[in-house]
Design a protein around this motif. Structure first.
Motif, PDB file in Angstrom:
ATOM      1  N   LEU A  39       0.832  -1.092   0.058  1.00 33.23           N
ATOM      2  CA  LEU A  39       0.045  -0.030  -0.072  1.00 33.23           C
ATOM      3  C   LEU A  39       0.800   1.181   0.021  1.00 33.23           C
ATOM      4  O   LEU A  39       1.644   1.325   0.998  1.00 33.23           O
ATOM      5  CB  LEU A  39      -0.795   0.032   1.226  1.00 33.23           C
ATOM      6  N   MET A  40       0.648   2.109  -0.925  1.00 26.30           N
ATOM      7  CA  MET A  40       1.521   3.349  -0.999  1.00 26.30           C
ATOM      8  C   MET A  40       0.727   4.336  -0.151  1.00 26.30           C
ATOM      9  O   MET A  40      -0.611   4.646  -0.980  1.00 26.30           O
ATOM     10  CB  MET A  40       1.993   3.683  -2.376  1.00 26.30           C
ATOM     11  N   VAL A  41       1.299   5.263   0.615  1.00 28.89           N
ATOM     12  CA  VAL A  41       0.395   6.503   1.075  1.00 28.89           C
ATOM     13  C   VAL A  41       1.029   7.701   0.375  1.00 28.89           C
ATOM     14  O   VAL A  41       2.145   7.927   0.375  1.00 28.89           O
ATOM     15  CB  VAL A  41       0.535   6.628   2.386  1.00 28.89           C
ATOM     16  N   ILE A  42       0.149   8.581   0.006  1.00 30.32           N
ATOM     17  CA  ILE A  42       0.690   9.660  -0.700  1.00 30.32           C
ATOM     18  C   ILE A  42       0.033  11.147  -0.027  1.00 30.32           C
ATOM     19  O   ILE A  42      -1.182  11.174   0.113  1.00 30.32           O
ATOM     20  CB  ILE A  42       0.210   9.958  -2.195  1.00 30.32           C
ATOM     21  N   LEU A  63      -3.171   5.346  -1.183  1.00 31.21           N
ATOM     22  CA  LEU A  63      -4.172   5.937  -0.250  1.00 31.21           C
ATOM     23  C   LEU A  63      -3.564   7.427  -0.042  1.00 31.21           C
ATOM     24  O   LEU A  63      -2.348   7.597   0.470  1.00 31.21           O
ATOM     25  CB  LEU A  63      -4.209   5.104   1.111  1.00 31.21           C
ATOM     26  N   GLY A  64      -4.390   8.323  -0.636  1.00 30.16           N
ATOM     27  CA  GLY A  64      -4.001   9.718  -0.384  1.00 30.16           C
ATOM     28  C   GLY A  64      -4.608  10.188   0.963  1.00 30.16           C
ATOM     29  O   GLY A  64      -5.579   9.836   1.388  1.00 30.16           O
ATOM     30  N   LEU A  65      -3.656  10.828   1.522  1.00 27.19           N
ATOM     31  CA  LEU A  65      -3.959  11.507   2.925  1.00 27.19           C
ATOM     32  C   LEU A  65      -3.839  13.076   2.756  1.00 27.19           C
ATOM     33  O   LEU A  65      -2.844  13.649   2.599  1.00 27.19           O
ATOM     34  CB  LEU A  65      -3.108  10.930   4.070  1.00 27.19           C
ATOM     35  N   GLU A  66      -5.115  13.481   3.017  1.00 32.06           N
ATOM     36  CA  GLU A  66      -4.840  14.791   2.535  1.00 32.06           C
ATOM     37  C   GLU A  66      -5.123  15.907   3.836  1.00 32.06           C
ATOM     38  O   GLU A  66      -6.282  15.443   4.689  1.00 32.06           O
ATOM     39  CB  GLU A  66      -6.293  15.457   1.758  1.00 32.06           C
ATOM     40  N   HIS A  67      -4.419  16.983   3.906  1.00 33.47           N
ATOM     41  CA  HIS A  67      -4.749  18.063   4.968  1.00 33.47           C
ATOM     42  C   HIS A  67      -4.273  19.290   4.496  1.00 33.47           C
ATOM     43  O   HIS A  67      -3.052  19.251   3.993  1.00 33.47           O
ATOM     44  CB  HIS A  67      -3.928  17.565   6.167  1.00 33.47           C
ATOM     45  N   ASP A  68      -4.862  20.148   5.001  1.00 34.83           N
ATOM     46  CA  ASP A  68      -4.119  21.689   4.413  1.00 34.83           C
ATOM     47  C   ASP A  68      -2.654  21.786   4.790  1.00 34.83           C
ATOM     48  O   ASP A  68      -1.921  22.501   3.983  1.00 34.83           O
ATOM     49  CB  ASP A  68      -5.152  22.719   5.162  1.00 34.83           C
ATOM     50  N   GLY A  69      -2.587  21.290   5.907  1.00 34.80           N
ATOM     51  CA  GLY A  69      -1.139  21.402   6.452  1.00 34.80           C
ATOM     52  C   GLY A  69      -0.069  20.532   5.663  1.00 34.80           C
ATOM     53  O   GLY A  69       1.044  20.542   6.065  1.00 34.80           O
ATOM     54  N   LEU A  70      -0.436  19.786   4.813  1.00 38.82           N
ATOM     55  CA  LEU A  70       0.587  18.882   4.070  1.00 38.82           C
ATOM     56  C   LEU A  70       0.829  19.280   2.675  1.00 38.82           C
ATOM     57  O   LEU A  70       1.477  18.565   1.947  1.00 38.82           O
ATOM     58  CB  LEU A  70      -0.117  17.464   4.154  1.00 38.82           C
ATOM     59  N   GLY A 175      -4.265  -1.702  -9.158  1.00 35.55           N
ATOM     60  CA  GLY A 175      -4.160  -0.469  -8.485  1.00 35.55           C
ATOM     61  C   GLY A 175      -5.106   0.428  -8.469  1.00 35.55           C
ATOM     62  O   GLY A 175      -6.003   0.663  -9.255  1.00 35.55           O
ATOM     63  N   GLU A 176      -5.799   0.664  -7.088  1.00 35.78           N
ATOM     64  CA  GLU A 176      -6.956   1.571  -6.828  1.00 35.78           C
ATOM     65  C   GLU A 176      -6.568   2.509  -5.802  1.00 35.78           C
ATOM     66  O   GLU A 176      -5.674   2.397  -5.237  1.00 35.78           O
ATOM     67  CB  GLU A 176      -7.898   0.579  -6.164  1.00 35.78           C
ATOM     68  N   ALA A 177      -7.265   3.708  -6.302  1.00 36.35           N
ATOM     69  CA  ALA A 177      -6.906   4.902  -5.410  1.00 36.35           C
ATOM     70  C   ALA A 177      -7.948   5.303  -4.438  1.00 36.35           C
ATOM     71  O   ALA A 177      -9.086   5.270  -4.807  1.00 36.35           O
ATOM     72  CB  ALA A 177      -6.206   6.129  -6.223  1.00 36.35           C
TER      73      ALA A 177
END
Ligand SMILES: Cc1cc2nc3c(=O)[nH]c(=O)nc-3n(C[C@H](O)[C@H](O)[C@H](O)COP(=O)(O)OP(=O)(O)OC[C@H]3O[C@@H](n4cnc5c(N)ncnc54)[C@H](O)[C@@H]3O)c2cc1C
Length: 329
Positions: A39-42, A63-70, A175-177
């Motif tokens: 699993l790749m985390v972006i 797996l995309g991990l989103e946060h304004d601070g990133l 591959g799935e996102a």
């Protein structure tokens, strides 16, 4: 979602850094029979598109991990956002790049998860059915072999030690996102911006071909021979041994070796470089190595795929001319 290997990619302003590819190359070595779950985390501020592209190109779940601070690197914030993922997928290996942010994140994840942390990994092998990792110590004078002592391990890999992946066909449909917003707070810091330094230079890390100059070029004007050789390849860059950098003929960002950069291009052409250990550690993982040297006993030939015993001032102009003729024909 049980995962064997978790890969933590790096982004700047929501763009995947080219070195993140090396995590995939490393994971393939870690799972040679390709049977494990990856699993790749972006991480980033808005990474839907980049996550989908990565899933398609690499052929693994992302797996995309989103946060304004990133939007900019923020290891304490990312560590807080990653923790629930770590608990959910329970990876045997969590792999990061051995970069400043990778190391900060690795130590934090290691403490939070009580996991072994092995840094600056240069190679992997199997010993008595256990996976072990090698890294250098004391300026490359020693190689240390390490094995994790916990069920989970956090690993940082030395940039350039594992070649970037080629154009292998990804496994179809694997591959799935997915993208999640993370609700994390960090007591760490809040990055306010990122300004590129004038001397910032990633050319060597990103080049497919590196033409490298050593003391054998004789004088600074002869760097034009190297420049011309660079110009016949696409995505190529010029580098040098420490001798050339110490003379001030090329900037430090172009030094390859123990106290410079570690590179692994598809092709490394060493021109007038003797092959001192301190240089070789920085380029030995190149896919193909070609050396041009007047001394048939030069050590560089012992690690080269092709050796040309010739004066570089004679050979390089002929190479450039022949290559240009091939294109003109
Ligand atoms: C702590 C430490 C860290 C170091 N870190 C680094 C590092 O990061 N990177 C690094 O590169 N070095 C490093 N060095 C220096 C290293 O030990 C060598 O001195 C250096 O790599 C030698 O550079 P060179 O091969 O260009 O020069 P030389 O060793 O002098 O070799 C020049 C070569 O050019 C050949 N030659 C001469 N004329 C021609 C010609 N006309 N055509 C073709 N060939 C010709 C010669 O036969 C010779 O083999 C470090 C040293 C120390 C002590």
């Amino acid at each position: 979602m049980q995962t064997d290997i978790l890969l933590i990619a790096e982004t700047i302003e929501n763009e995947l850094t080219p070195l993140s590819n090396e995590l995939i190359a490393f994971a393939r070595k870690l799972l040679p029979n390709k049977s494990g779950r990856l699993l790749m985390v972006i991480p980033g501020q808005a990474v839907q598109q980049v996550a989908e592209q990565a899933a398609e190109i690499f052929g693994i779940p992302v797996l995309g991990l989103e946060h304004d601070g990133l939007r900019y690197p923020n290891p304490p914030l990312l560590a807080a956002g990653l923790q629930p993922v770590m608990e959910e997928v329970s990876p045997s290996f969590t792999c990061l790049l051995h970069s400043t942010r990778g190391c900060q994140l690795a130590t934090s994840l290691s403490v939070k998860n009580r996991a072994s942390c092995i840094t600056a990994i240069e190679s992997i092998s199997q010993e008595k059915e256990q996976t072990v990792f090698k890294r250098s110590l004391f300026n490359g004078k020693f190689v240390m072999t390490l094995a994790p002592q916990t069920a989970q391990a956090i690993l940082t890999i030395l940039p350039g030690a594992f070649s970037r992946i080629g154009n292998e066909e990804p496994p179809p449909g694997s591959g799935e996102a997915e993208v999640r917003k993370i609700d994390a707070r960090s007591a760490g810091f809040s990055p306010k911006g990122l300004a590129e330094m004038e001397e910032s230079d990633n050319a060597l890390e990103e080049a497919d071909v590196i033409v490298s100059a050593g003391r054998g070029i004789g004088k600074q004007e002869n760097l034009d021979l190297i420049k011309n050789a660079v110009s016949i390849f696409s995505n190529a860059a010029m580098a040098g041994s420490r001798t050339v950098i110490d003379q001030g003929w090329l900037p430090y960002q172009r030094q390859v070796g123990e106290t410079g950069k570690t590179v692994s291009p598809r092709l490394y052409i060493a021109c007038g470089i003797s092959g001192a250990h301190q240089h070789v550690v920085g380029m030995k993982n190149s896919q193909w190595i070609v050396a041009i040297n007047t001394d048939p006993q030069a050590v560089i030939f012992s690690i080269s795929d092709y050796g040309i015993v010739e004066d570089l001032k004679t050979f390089l102009p002929i190479l450039v001319e022949k290559k240009k003729k091939m294109f003109d024909a």
